[in-house]
Design an enzyme around this catalytic site. Structure first.
Site, short mmCIF file in Angstrom:
data_model
loop_
_atom_site.label_atom_id
_atom_site.label_comp_id
_atom_site.label_asym_id
_atom_site.label_seq_id
_atom_site.Cartn_x
_atom_site.Cartn_y
_atom_site.Cartn_z
N ASP A 60 0.80 -1.23 0.00
CA ASP A 60 0.00 0.00 0.00
C ASP A 60 0.84 1.28 0.00
O ASP A 60 0.30 2.37 0.21
CB ASP A 60 -0.90 0.01 1.25
CG ASP A 60 -2.14 -0.85 1.07
OD1 ASP A 60 -2.89 -0.58 0.11
OD2 ASP A 60 -2.34 -1.78 1.87
N GLU A 65 0.36 9.46 1.64
CA GLU A 65 -0.27 10.43 2.55
C GLU A 65 -0.43 9.87 3.95
O GLU A 65 -0.40 10.62 4.94
CB GLU A 65 -1.66 10.79 2.02
CG GLU A 65 -2.50 11.58 3.00
CD GLU A 65 -3.91 11.84 2.52
OE1 GLU A 65 -4.27 13.00 2.40
OE2 GLU A 65 -4.64 10.87 2.24
N ASP A 66 -0.62 8.54 4.05
CA ASP A 66 -0.92 7.96 5.36
C ASP A 66 0.27 7.92 6.30
O ASP A 66 0.11 7.66 7.49
CB ASP A 66 -1.51 6.55 5.17
CG ASP A 66 -2.87 6.62 4.50
OD1 ASP A 66 -3.65 7.52 4.87
OD2 ASP A 66 -3.13 5.81 3.60
N ARG A 85 1.34 -1.77 7.17
CA ARG A 85 1.76 -0.47 6.66
C ARG A 85 2.77 0.24 7.58
O ARG A 85 3.31 1.28 7.21
CB ARG A 85 0.53 0.43 6.40
CG ARG A 85 -0.46 -0.22 5.43
CD ARG A 85 -1.36 0.78 4.77
NE ARG A 85 -0.58 1.80 4.07
CZ ARG A 85 -1.07 2.92 3.61
NH1 ARG A 85 -2.35 3.19 3.77
NH2 ARG A 85 -0.30 3.80 2.99
N ARG A 130 -8.43 3.18 11.78
CA ARG A 130 -6.97 3.33 11.69
C ARG A 130 -6.38 4.32 12.71
O ARG A 130 -5.18 4.27 12.99
CB ARG A 130 -6.59 3.82 10.28
CG ARG A 130 -6.99 2.88 9.15
CD ARG A 130 -6.14 1.62 9.15
NE ARG A 130 -6.60 0.66 8.17
CZ ARG A 130 -6.27 0.69 6.88
NH1 ARG A 130 -5.48 1.62 6.41
NH2 ARG A 130 -6.73 -0.24 6.06
N HIS A 160 -11.34 6.58 5.80
CA HIS A 160 -10.65 7.71 6.43
C HIS A 160 -11.54 8.96 6.45
O HIS A 160 -12.45 9.09 5.62
CB HIS A 160 -9.38 8.08 5.63
CG HIS A 160 -8.27 7.09 5.74
ND1 HIS A 160 -7.63 6.57 4.63
CD2 HIS A 160 -7.65 6.55 6.81
CE1 HIS A 160 -6.67 5.75 5.02
NE2 HIS A 160 -6.65 5.71 6.33
N CYS A 247 -4.41 10.72 -1.22
CA CYS A 247 -3.57 9.71 -0.55
C CYS A 247 -2.28 9.40 -1.30
O CYS A 247 -1.37 8.82 -0.71
CB CYS A 247 -4.36 8.44 -0.30
SG CYS A 247 -4.98 7.70 -1.78
#
Ligand code: CIR
Length: 254
Positions: A60, A65-66, A85, A130, A160, A247
């Site tokens: 991923d 962005e995450d 992740r 998350r 999100h 993202c």
């Protein structure tokens, strides 16, 4: 100058995390082509695009962005909510340390950057599957000296916060009210996604224009009323991995 930090699509994207979508075959070559067009669109909107390499053990990682929240004063390296992740952050931290002082979310905090919507000096953080309260408290500690307030926001039905709401103009949000309560955002103006396009709330807002998926024509028509330039990109393969437009980059002033 605006930098857009991106990461190439991993060949393992077919093993991506999925929360709300059924797994569908992802065409890796097409995903890479679409991602290149996304990077070109960012360049066209005035960004200098930096590209990190992808790795097969980070399915991923294109959704960069995450992994971080980059503000003018400081960058927060996240601790992503999905275990698969968590390994994405180290290389992003190395790339960002040239630009910002870094601080790091620590256990038991988890937060994905996709849950963080920054409007002025307020950070709205989605309390999603998350991102949690512990991370919000750590963020508040890092950011209070710079005058920021960090507010938890309930989100339901989507991955999100920024799947449900994103900034579309200085004073305007694009929103799906089924997934987040608009009252949270005070006196910001609101544009509702078209009911037939529930995933349409995610948009990149830059002073040079908007970057938006081609797949939401009805909502795009509503966005046109803002009078901004809209650069449309086809991100169908990344959408199958539950990705959107914000993202795939971290955009900040160098
Ligand atoms: C995940 O579940 O983590 C990825 N498959 C999708 C992440 C999308 N990130 C974002 O919208 N900020």
């Amino acid at each position: 100058m605006l930098i857009a930090l991106t990461r190439e699509v991993s060949p393992a994207i077919t093993q991506c995390e999925l929360t709300h979508l059924e797994r569908q075959p992802i065409d890796y070559a097409l995903a890479c082509k679409q991602h290149s067009a996304y990077q070109a669109a960012l360049e066209d909107l005035g960004c200098k695009v930096d590209r990190l390499i992808s790795r097969p053990d980070m399915p991923d990682s294109v959704f960069i962005e995450d992994t971080a929240i980059v503000l003018d004063e400081i960058a927060i390296i996240t601790r992503p909510g999905a275990d698969s992740r968590k390994r994405e952050t180290a290389s992003v931290a190395r790339a960002l340390e040239a630009y910002r002082r870094l601080c790091f979310i620590e256990t038991p905090g988890t937060v994905d950057g996709g849950d963080v919507l920054c409007i002025g000096k307020t950070l709205y953080v989605g309390l999603s599957s998350r991102s949690n309260q512990a991370a919000i408290e750590q963020m508040q500690g890092f950011l209070a000296p710079y005058g920021y307030t960090v507010k938890g926001v309930t989100v339901t039905g989507c991955l999100h916060l920024k799947s449900a709401v994103a900034q579309a103009a200085q004073d305007t949000l694009l929103i799906n009210r089924n997934w987040v309560d608009p009252a949270v955002f005070g006196d910001m103006k609101l544009i509702d996604v078209d009911p037939a396009e529930p995933y349409a709330a995610n948009v990149i807002f830059l002073s040079s224009g908007l970057l938006y998926p081609t797949s939401f024509p009805r909502t795009r028509e509503k966005l046109a009323a803002l009078g901004a330039r809209i650069k449309a990109v086809d991100v169908s393969e990344l959408q199958k991995a539950e990705g959107a437009v914000t993202c795939c980059s971290l955009i900040f002033n160098s």
